[in-house]
Design a protein around this motif. Sequence first.
Motif, PDB file in Angstrom:
ATOM      1  N   LEU A 129       0.904  -1.259  -0.018  1.00 28.97           N
ATOM      2  CA  LEU A 129       0.061  -0.029  -0.116  1.00 28.97           C
ATOM      3  C   LEU A 129       0.933   1.388   0.105  1.00 28.97           C
ATOM      4  O   LEU A 129       0.443   2.124  -0.652  1.00 28.97           O
ATOM      5  CB  LEU A 129      -0.914  -0.078   1.186  1.00 28.97           C
ATOM      6  N   ALA A 130       1.977   1.262   0.730  1.00 27.62           N
ATOM      7  CA  ALA A 130       2.847   2.204   0.722  1.00 27.62           C
ATOM      8  C   ALA A 130       3.336   2.496  -0.622  1.00 27.62           C
ATOM      9  O   ALA A 130       3.582   3.826  -1.026  1.00 27.62           O
ATOM     10  CB  ALA A 130       4.121   2.004   1.679  1.00 27.62           C
ATOM     11  N   ASN A 131       3.842   1.500  -1.424  1.00 29.55           N
ATOM     12  CA  ASN A 131       4.140   1.689  -2.699  1.00 29.55           C
ATOM     13  C   ASN A 131       3.090   2.150  -3.753  1.00 29.55           C
ATOM     14  O   ASN A 131       3.519   3.163  -4.493  1.00 29.55           O
ATOM     15  CB  ASN A 131       4.570   0.211  -3.468  1.00 29.55           C
ATOM     16  N   PHE A 132       1.964   1.960  -3.438  1.00 26.15           N
ATOM     17  CA  PHE A 132       0.815   2.351  -4.237  1.00 26.15           C
ATOM     18  C   PHE A 132       0.589   4.018  -4.112  1.00 26.15           C
ATOM     19  O   PHE A 132       0.596   4.720  -4.834  1.00 26.15           O
ATOM     20  CB  PHE A 132      -0.642   1.708  -3.787  1.00 26.15           C
ATOM     21  N   ALA A 133       0.774   4.402  -2.642  1.00 26.60           N
ATOM     22  CA  ALA A 133       0.631   5.814  -2.279  1.00 26.60           C
ATOM     23  C   ALA A 133       1.840   6.399  -2.896  1.00 26.60           C
ATOM     24  O   ALA A 133       1.607   7.688  -3.411  1.00 26.60           O
ATOM     25  CB  ALA A 133       0.269   5.881  -0.697  1.00 26.60           C
ATOM     26  N   ALA A 134       3.069   5.938  -2.722  1.00 26.23           N
ATOM     27  CA  ALA A 134       3.887   6.727  -3.398  1.00 26.23           C
ATOM     28  C   ALA A 134       4.132   6.764  -4.774  1.00 26.23           C
ATOM     29  O   ALA A 134       4.298   7.801  -5.202  1.00 26.23           O
ATOM     30  CB  ALA A 134       5.495   5.854  -2.999  1.00 26.23           C
ATOM     31  N   GLY A 135       3.511   5.758  -5.516  1.00 25.69           N
ATOM     32  CA  GLY A 135       3.202   5.790  -6.986  1.00 25.69           C
ATOM     33  C   GLY A 135       2.133   6.837  -7.250  1.00 25.69           C
ATOM     34  O   GLY A 135       2.644   7.732  -8.241  1.00 25.69           O
ATOM     35  N   VAL A 136       1.216   7.245  -6.455  1.00 26.00           N
ATOM     36  CA  VAL A 136       0.060   8.232  -6.676  1.00 26.00           C
ATOM     37  C   VAL A 136       1.148   9.739  -6.587  1.00 26.00           C
ATOM     38  O   VAL A 136       0.741  10.594  -7.363  1.00 26.00           O
ATOM     39  CB  VAL A 136      -0.949   8.174  -5.657  1.00 26.00           C
ATOM     40  N   PHE A 137       2.024   9.762  -5.427  1.00 27.34           N
ATOM     41  CA  PHE A 137       2.628  11.070  -5.303  1.00 27.34           C
ATOM     42  C   PHE A 137       3.553  11.271  -6.418  1.00 27.34           C
ATOM     43  O   PHE A 137       3.945  12.320  -6.829  1.00 27.34           O
ATOM     44  CB  PHE A 137       3.292  11.004  -4.002  1.00 27.34           C
ATOM     45  N   LEU A 138       4.338  10.347  -7.009  1.00 26.17           N
ATOM     46  CA  LEU A 138       5.136  10.421  -7.964  1.00 26.17           C
ATOM     47  C   LEU A 138       4.252  10.849  -9.383  1.00 26.17           C
ATOM     48  O   LEU A 138       4.930  11.572 -10.145  1.00 26.17           O
ATOM     49  CB  LEU A 138       6.040   8.915  -8.496  1.00 26.17           C
ATOM     50  N   ILE A 139       3.224  10.488  -9.569  1.00 24.56           N
ATOM     51  CA  ILE A 139       2.495  11.171 -10.750  1.00 24.56           C
ATOM     52  C   ILE A 139       2.051  12.434 -10.350  1.00 24.56           C
ATOM     53  O   ILE A 139       2.236  13.254 -11.544  1.00 24.56           O
ATOM     54  CB  ILE A 139       1.138   9.886 -10.896  1.00 24.56           C
ATOM     55  N   LEU A 140       1.520  12.746  -9.157  1.00 24.17           N
ATOM     56  CA  LEU A 140       1.189  14.109  -8.901  1.00 24.17           C
ATOM     57  C   LEU A 140       2.339  15.158  -8.725  1.00 24.17           C
ATOM     58  O   LEU A 140       1.909  16.162  -9.431  1.00 24.17           O
ATOM     59  CB  LEU A 140       0.066  14.011  -7.549  1.00 24.17           C
ATOM     60  N   LEU A 141       3.320  14.804  -8.195  1.00 29.64           N
ATOM     61  CA  LEU A 141       4.278  15.773  -7.919  1.00 29.64           C
ATOM     62  C   LEU A 141       5.364  15.808  -9.192  1.00 29.64           C
ATOM     63  O   LEU A 141       6.246  16.769  -9.342  1.00 29.64           O
ATOM     64  CB  LEU A 141       5.139  15.600  -6.664  1.00 29.64           C
ATOM     65  N   ARG A 142       5.520  14.826  -9.872  1.00 24.37           N
ATOM     66  CA  ARG A 142       6.289  14.614 -11.024  1.00 24.37           C
ATOM     67  C   ARG A 142       7.713  14.977 -10.688  1.00 24.37           C
ATOM     68  O   ARG A 142       8.289  15.697 -11.696  1.00 24.37           O
ATOM     69  CB  ARG A 142       5.668  15.414 -12.340  1.00 24.37           C
ATOM     70  N   PRO A 143       8.558  14.419  -9.936  1.00 19.44           N
ATOM     71  CA  PRO A 143       9.925  14.532  -9.523  1.00 19.44           C
ATOM     72  C   PRO A 143      10.426  13.961 -10.712  1.00 19.44           C
ATOM     73  O   PRO A 143      11.951  14.263 -11.115  1.00 19.44           O
ATOM     74  CB  PRO A 143      10.236  13.995  -8.185  1.00 19.44           C
ATOM     75  N   LEU A 144      10.025  12.995 -11.586  1.00 13.35           N
ATOM     76  CA  LEU A 144      10.419  12.406 -12.558  1.00 13.35           C
ATOM     77  C   LEU A 144       9.418  11.861 -13.580  1.00 13.35           C
ATOM     78  O   LEU A 144       8.138  11.876 -13.199  1.00 13.35           O
ATOM     79  CB  LEU A 144      11.470  10.843 -12.128  1.00 13.35           C
ATOM     80  N   ARG A 145       9.879  11.637 -14.837  1.00 10.38           N
ATOM     81  CA  ARG A 145       8.764  11.309 -15.671  1.00 10.38           C
ATOM     82  C   ARG A 145       9.605   9.992 -16.640  1.00 10.38           C
ATOM     83  O   ARG A 145      10.550   9.811 -16.767  1.00 10.38           O
ATOM     84  CB  ARG A 145       8.470  12.324 -16.728  1.00 10.38           C
ATOM     85  N   VAL A 146       8.572   9.329 -17.349  1.00  6.88           N
ATOM     86  CA  VAL A 146       8.987   8.488 -18.473  1.00  6.88           C
ATOM     87  C   VAL A 146      10.117   9.020 -19.418  1.00  6.88           C
ATOM     88  O   VAL A 146       9.711  10.120 -19.813  1.00  6.88           O
ATOM     89  CB  VAL A 146       7.991   7.763 -19.121  1.00  6.88           C
ATOM     90  N   GLY A 147      11.445   8.285 -19.289  1.00  9.92           N
ATOM     91  CA  GLY A 147      12.476   8.952 -20.580  1.00  9.92           C
ATOM     92  C   GLY A 147      13.397   9.741 -19.735  1.00  9.92           C
ATOM     93  O   GLY A 147      14.306   9.968 -20.024  1.00  9.92           O
ATOM     94  N   ASP A 148      13.385  10.068 -18.365  1.00  7.77           N
ATOM     95  CA  ASP A 148      14.081  10.894 -17.658  1.00  7.77           C
ATOM     96  C   ASP A 148      15.464   9.909 -17.206  1.00  7.77           C
ATOM     97  O   ASP A 148      15.018   8.921 -17.004  1.00  7.77           O
ATOM     98  CB  ASP A 148      13.488  11.523 -16.430  1.00  7.77           C
TER      99      ASP A 148
END
Length: 271
Positions: A108-127
């Motif tokens: 669940l922590a990984n799922f929540a972190a995934g949501v924050f990675l998408i919302l905050l966008r510290p990285l993107r596909v191709g970076d």
Amino acid sequence: MDETLLTQLPAIILQNLVPFAWKIVGAVVLWIIGGWIIKSVKLLSRRGMDARGFDATLIEYLESAIGMSMRVLLVIAILSLFGVETASFAAIIAAAGVAIGMAWSGLLANFAAGVFLILLRPLRVGDFIAAAGITGTVHEIGMFATTIDQPDNVRTVVGNNKLFADNIVNFSSNDFRRVDLTAQLAHGVDPLNAISLLKARVAQIPNVMDKPAPDVEILEFNPAGVKLVVRPYCHTDDYWQVYFDTNKAILEIATQAGWPAAVPHQVLIQK
């Protein structure tokens, strides 16, 4: 065997096994058709998001979520075909979800972190990033883990929570980056002349930026002589090409100018 039982056996088979066999056939057909529908929905959703200019990272994440949700619904539909009550199955899923959530809180922590990675966008596909002890290009940001391709073409899967909790160095965020190299000069070599020669040569290397211009300065004085720092700037995609070409340029200038090998000098004073 009783003759009555023998006479009733075909009827028993027709009454029980044949309907069950038809249910199995129906389940297989439903799984195939459902898989095709899921694939089509994912493809259409991707095309729709691409047409609206959605970020590639967000597209991958939403596509993964849509596929997983529809697979769960497909399994429920197949089980209902065998007479399993949908409401009961939903209750079982909810109970199992609570149990799994308590046992696998990290998921669940990984799922929540995934949501924050998408919302905050510290990285993107191709970076190109460095995080959680891994350096490489982001291939996919999933619901629970992020896939990274390392420079030696090794694919690594990192849990989103570990990635989000660590410092993330994103080399692709800015328009350019600096290449850090050094050139050791021997005693007797004029450092100012060496700086002038290296600046002119490094500026000629393909993909080296004009602004900011390459830096060639005195870094330190050591027993071998003067050490220069050589710092050209380039786009992230050209980093290693510029890195190796700059090393070759340093060797080229040293050879043409006839610089001696830089070795430490020691003075022995005998009393």
